[in-house]
Motif scaffolding. Structure first.
Motif, PDB file in Angstrom:
ATOM      1  N   THR A  59      49.073  35.146  36.104  1.00 47.79           N
ATOM      2  CA  THR A  59      49.448  36.007  34.967  1.00 47.79           C
ATOM      3  C   THR A  59      48.595  37.257  34.853  1.00 47.79           C
ATOM      4  O   THR A  59      49.028  38.248  34.283  1.00 47.79           O
ATOM      5  CB  THR A  59      49.298  35.254  33.628  1.00 47.79           C
ATOM      6  OG1 THR A  59      47.932  34.853  33.486  1.00 47.79           O
ATOM      7  CG2 THR A  59      50.218  34.049  33.555  1.00 47.79           C
ATOM      8  N   ASP A  60      47.323  37.212  35.327  1.00 47.55           N
ATOM      9  CA  ASP A  60      46.362  38.293  35.067  1.00 47.55           C
ATOM     10  C   ASP A  60      46.193  38.506  33.566  1.00 47.55           C
ATOM     11  O   ASP A  60      45.848  39.613  33.119  1.00 47.55           O
ATOM     12  CB  ASP A  60      46.812  39.599  35.741  1.00 47.55           C
ATOM     13  CG  ASP A  60      45.707  40.655  35.813  1.00 47.55           C
ATOM     14  OD1 ASP A  60      44.531  40.301  35.635  1.00 47.55           O
ATOM     15  OD2 ASP A  60      46.029  41.842  36.045  1.00 47.55           O
ATOM     16  N   CYS A  61      46.454  37.486  32.776  1.00 44.73           N
ATOM     17  CA  CYS A  61      46.418  37.614  31.311  1.00 44.73           C
ATOM     18  C   CYS A  61      45.218  38.456  30.863  1.00 44.73           C
ATOM     19  O   CYS A  61      44.067  38.070  31.039  1.00 44.73           O
ATOM     20  CB  CYS A  61      46.361  36.224  30.691  1.00 44.73           C
ATOM     21  SG  CYS A  61      46.238  36.249  28.897  1.00 44.73           S
ATOM     22  N   LEU A  76      38.143  39.422  44.682  1.00 42.69           N
ATOM     23  CA  LEU A  76      38.106  40.863  44.408  1.00 42.69           C
ATOM     24  C   LEU A  76      39.407  41.395  43.818  1.00 42.69           C
ATOM     25  O   LEU A  76      40.498  41.039  44.264  1.00 42.69           O
ATOM     26  CB  LEU A  76      37.801  41.622  45.710  1.00 42.69           C
ATOM     27  CG  LEU A  76      37.568  43.133  45.570  1.00 42.69           C
ATOM     28  CD1 LEU A  76      36.344  43.427  44.715  1.00 42.69           C
ATOM     29  CD2 LEU A  76      37.404  43.785  46.943  1.00 42.69           C
ATOM     30  N   HIS A  77      39.277  42.257  42.787  1.00 43.62           N
ATOM     31  CA  HIS A  77      40.388  43.114  42.347  1.00 43.62           C
ATOM     32  C   HIS A  77      40.472  44.248  43.364  1.00 43.62           C
ATOM     33  O   HIS A  77      39.641  45.155  43.345  1.00 43.62           O
ATOM     34  CB  HIS A  77      40.098  43.715  40.978  1.00 43.62           C
ATOM     35  CG  HIS A  77      40.320  42.778  39.828  1.00 43.62           C
ATOM     36  ND1 HIS A  77      39.494  41.741  39.530  1.00 43.62           N
ATOM     37  CD2 HIS A  77      41.310  42.750  38.892  1.00 43.62           C
ATOM     38  CE1 HIS A  77      39.953  41.112  38.456  1.00 43.62           C
ATOM     39  NE2 HIS A  77      41.044  41.702  38.045  1.00 43.62           N
ATOM     40  N   ALA A  78      41.454  44.181  44.233  1.00 43.81           N
ATOM     41  CA  ALA A  78      41.473  45.064  45.392  1.00 43.81           C
ATOM     42  C   ALA A  78      42.762  45.869  45.491  1.00 43.81           C
ATOM     43  O   ALA A  78      43.858  45.323  45.322  1.00 43.81           O
ATOM     44  CB  ALA A  78      41.292  44.233  46.666  1.00 43.81           C
ATOM     45  N   ASP A 116      42.998  40.177  45.082  1.00 46.27           N
ATOM     46  CA  ASP A 116      44.036  40.115  44.067  1.00 46.27           C
ATOM     47  C   ASP A 116      44.603  41.501  43.745  1.00 46.27           C
ATOM     48  O   ASP A 116      43.878  42.495  43.808  1.00 46.27           O
ATOM     49  CB  ASP A 116      43.462  39.492  42.796  1.00 46.27           C
ATOM     50  CG  ASP A 116      42.801  38.117  43.034  1.00 46.27           C
ATOM     51  OD1 ASP A 116      42.273  37.888  44.135  1.00 46.27           O
ATOM     52  OD2 ASP A 116      42.811  37.297  42.107  1.00 46.27           O
ATOM     53  N   HIS A 117      45.864  41.549  43.403  1.00 45.56           N
ATOM     54  CA  HIS A 117      46.660  42.768  43.140  1.00 45.56           C
ATOM     55  C   HIS A 117      47.263  43.267  44.452  1.00 45.56           C
ATOM     56  O   HIS A 117      48.414  43.021  44.725  1.00 45.56           O
ATOM     57  CB  HIS A 117      45.847  43.891  42.467  1.00 45.56           C
ATOM     58  CG  HIS A 117      45.577  43.653  41.019  1.00 45.56           C
ATOM     59  ND1 HIS A 117      46.562  43.709  40.069  1.00 45.56           N
ATOM     60  CD2 HIS A 117      44.438  43.356  40.369  1.00 45.56           C
ATOM     61  CE1 HIS A 117      46.040  43.467  38.878  1.00 45.56           C
ATOM     62  NE2 HIS A 117      44.751  43.236  39.027  1.00 45.56           N
ATOM     63  N   LEU A 118      46.499  44.098  45.227  1.00 44.22           N
ATOM     64  CA  LEU A 118      46.872  44.469  46.596  1.00 44.22           C
ATOM     65  C   LEU A 118      48.100  45.365  46.719  1.00 44.22           C
ATOM     66  O   LEU A 118      48.706  45.432  47.784  1.00 44.22           O
ATOM     67  CB  LEU A 118      47.095  43.191  47.445  1.00 44.22           C
ATOM     68  CG  LEU A 118      45.894  42.239  47.512  1.00 44.22           C
ATOM     69  CD1 LEU A 118      46.292  40.955  48.253  1.00 44.22           C
ATOM     70  CD2 LEU A 118      44.723  42.923  48.239  1.00 44.22           C
ATOM     71  N   CYS A 151      45.388  31.267  38.419  1.00 45.81           N
ATOM     72  CA  CYS A 151      44.130  31.489  39.152  1.00 45.81           C
ATOM     73  C   CYS A 151      43.484  32.852  38.912  1.00 45.81           C
ATOM     74  O   CYS A 151      42.497  33.187  39.570  1.00 45.81           O
ATOM     75  CB  CYS A 151      44.361  31.268  40.644  1.00 45.81           C
ATOM     76  SG  CYS A 151      45.452  32.495  41.394  1.00 45.81           S
ATOM     77  N   HIS A 152      44.019  33.645  37.983  1.00 43.88           N
ATOM     78  CA  HIS A 152      43.426  34.976  37.729  1.00 43.88           C
ATOM     79  C   HIS A 152      43.742  35.383  36.297  1.00 43.88           C
ATOM     80  O   HIS A 152      44.848  35.867  36.010  1.00 43.88           O
ATOM     81  CB  HIS A 152      43.997  35.991  38.734  1.00 43.88           C
ATOM     82  CG  HIS A 152      43.518  37.403  38.537  1.00 43.88           C
ATOM     83  ND1 HIS A 152      43.250  38.257  39.597  1.00 43.88           N
ATOM     84  CD2 HIS A 152      43.283  38.147  37.423  1.00 43.88           C
ATOM     85  CE1 HIS A 152      42.873  39.440  39.132  1.00 43.88           C
ATOM     86  NE2 HIS A 152      42.882  39.399  37.808  1.00 43.88           N
ATOM     87  N   THR A 153      42.805  35.165  35.387  1.00 46.59           N
ATOM     88  CA  THR A 153      43.018  35.638  34.017  1.00 46.59           C
ATOM     89  C   THR A 153      41.729  36.210  33.434  1.00 46.59           C
ATOM     90  O   THR A 153      40.632  35.920  33.894  1.00 46.59           O
ATOM     91  CB  THR A 153      43.523  34.542  33.039  1.00 46.59           C
ATOM     92  OG1 THR A 153      42.411  33.830  32.485  1.00 46.59           O
ATOM     93  CG2 THR A 153      44.501  33.584  33.693  1.00 46.59           C
ATOM     94  N   HIS A 154      41.943  37.030  32.423  1.00 44.00           N
ATOM     95  CA  HIS A 154      40.840  37.576  31.609  1.00 44.00           C
ATOM     96  C   HIS A 154      41.100  37.084  30.186  1.00 44.00           C
ATOM     97  O   HIS A 154      41.132  37.871  29.245  1.00 44.00           O
ATOM     98  CB  HIS A 154      40.845  39.100  31.644  1.00 44.00           C
ATOM     99  CG  HIS A 154      40.955  39.713  33.017  1.00 44.00           C
ATOM    100  ND1 HIS A 154      39.933  40.430  33.587  1.00 44.00           N
ATOM    101  CD2 HIS A 154      41.962  39.728  33.940  1.00 44.00           C
ATOM    102  CE1 HIS A 154      40.309  40.877  34.794  1.00 44.00           C
ATOM    103  NE2 HIS A 154      41.536  40.459  35.024  1.00 44.00           N
ATOM    104  N   LEU A 155      41.349  35.795  30.044  1.00 43.34           N
ATOM    105  CA  LEU A 155      41.917  35.247  28.810  1.00 43.34           C
ATOM    106  C   LEU A 155      41.029  35.368  27.583  1.00 43.34           C
ATOM    107  O   LEU A 155      41.521  35.404  26.449  1.00 43.34           O
ATOM    108  CB  LEU A 155      42.284  33.777  29.065  1.00 43.34           C
ATOM    109  CG  LEU A 155      42.925  33.052  27.892  1.00 43.34           C
ATOM    110  CD1 LEU A 155      44.357  32.646  28.233  1.00 43.34           C
ATOM    111  CD2 LEU A 155      42.115  31.830  27.498  1.00 43.34           C
TER     112      LEU A 155
END
Ligand code: DI6
Ligand code: FE
Length: 401
Positions: free
Chosen positions: A314-316, A239-241, A262-264, A69-73
């Motif tokens: 993954t945050d790929c 949000l990248h938070a 996300d991250h947190l 649910c969170h990638t920069h692929l």
């Protein structure tokens, strides 16, 4: 007529919210008509198999298709040189401030056409597919102009046409300050709000809007503006938070009813309470934590106590998490963040779907949902979290096929 298939003689981890834990059904079956699940449950209640194509699972496990649910692929180029610099002692923030980091990928993405972006991204996508990922989110954020952000989003959408996978796209134009806006962050946020978001919405290229709220990214005030513009265009936000510092990003996301924050890593108690009240999902990204050799883990125990749903992804991306294994991300969630096996598996299925606003379509084995599922050659679901690098996927089914 839609094809009718039934998977029999299986052990199910349905992840269904009505059942405890993983929603396990020892002697189960799953039936589908076309791309939708019509039955998932104990074999004794399954429909008669007469007009179904029957697939005997030989006692193997069926779980819902994995959701990353969170990638920069989608990107071009490589940041391996930066990795070497970090190994020699430079920090991620130092490299970013010196014009490397995200900006070096921005140069590479701007120089690439859509076909090249797709070609460079396909091996990463195929790695995720080979592990049973059936739903994938892809963010923009390496274009940082109308033209290049839309190009990145179009490449992401095209990936979903050339491979059997559901792709959700997120506009992350507020990822970094493009070089031509140096010293003029507010002017760039104007561009994001007045041109990039409207253009992405007009072309139907974004399913959500994200921002990088961070000292090396954008301020809470700038993030607020981006989110208000997103709302005006009917787009949900995430949000990248609080990844590298505490800017109260979790609370900000909650104020905007974000799908997720996300991250947190630096989320504080007020942020946890706000997220619990808003129902936003907390997306854990242990790959970035690992790769940056971070030591400040997110407050998992407090999030758990507060009942905030946890997802894992993954945050790929090329700079902080060049990770193309959601299975390994789950292992890291367990080892580095002390998440339970159940939290990791729910975090890569049901809760990940919720972090994308897809809970009515994906993430569990329940009638009415898309028939995205995996058949695994394992003795128990914990193996999926336990193994590091061994892929026991037997069959992957996307939309019934
Ligand atoms: N946080 C991250 O970890 C990635 N983006 C973000 O906002 C890093 C992206 C990169 O370094 O290229
Ligand atoms: Fe990210």
């Amino acid at each position: 007529m839609a094809s009718k298939r039934i998977w029999t003689n299986a052990r199910l981890a349905t992840m269904a919210p009505g059942l405890p834990g993983l929603g396990i059904i020892e002697n189960g079956a799953v039936a589908a008509e076309g791309d939708r699940i019509t039955f998932s449950g104990a074999a004794q209640y399954a429909p008669p198999t007469d007009d179904f194509e029957v697939i005997d699972c030989d006692g193997r496990w069926i779980l819902p298709g994995l959701v990353d649910c969170h990638t920069h692929l989608v990107w071009a180029g490589s940041r391996a040189r930066e990795f070497e610099l970090r190994l020699a002692g430079a920090s991620y923030e130092e490299i970013a401030r010196a014009g490397g980091g995200i900006r070096s990928t921005v140069s590479a993405v701007r120089a690439a056409d859509e076909a090249q972006l797709i070609a460079e991204s396909l091996p990463r996508l195929d790695a995720l597919i080979a592990e049973g990922v059936t739903t994938l989110e892809i963010k923009s954020g390496y274009g940082l102009s109308v033209e290049h952000e839309l190009k990145q989003l179009r490449a992401a959408r095209t990936l979903g046409k050339v491979r059997p996978i559901d792709i959700q796209t997120t506009l992350l134009a507020a990822h970094a300050l493009p070089p031509e806006y140096e010293g003029r962050a507010d002017a760039y946020i104007d561009l994001v709000c007045k041109e990039i978001i409207p253009a992405a919405a007009r072309d139907g290229l974004a399913d959500a809007v994200d921002a990088f709220c961070e000292n090396i990214g954008f301020s809470p005030e700038q993030t607020d503006r981006v989110f208000n513009a997103a709302r005006q265009h009917g787009l949900p936000v995430k949000l990248h938070a609080d990844q590298l510092s505490n800017l109260h990003g979790g609370a900000l996301a909650a104020r905007h009813n974000a799908l997720s924050a996300d991250h947190l890593e630096y989320l504080d108690d007020a942020g946890i309470a706000a997220m619990a009240a808003s129902g936003s999902v907390a997306v854990m990204l242990p790959g970035a934590y690992y790769f940056l050799r971070d030591t400040h883990a997110p407050p998992i125990e407090k999030l758990r106590q507060a009942g905030v749903p946890l997802a894992i992804s993954t945050d790929c991306n090329p700079g902080t998490s060049p990770l193309t294994s959601l299975l390994l991300a789950m292992n890291m969630g367990a080892t580095l963040f002390r998440m339970t096996v159940e939290e990791c598996l729910l975090g890569a299925t049901r809760h990940a779907a919720r972090a994308l606003g897809l809970e009515s379509n994906s993430g569990t084995l329940e009638p009415g949902k898309l028939c995205n599922l995996n058949i695994w050659d394992i003795e128990r679901p914990a193996e999926l979290v336990n193994n590091m690098g061994l892929n026991r996927l037997h069959t992957r089914i996307w939309r019934g096929q």
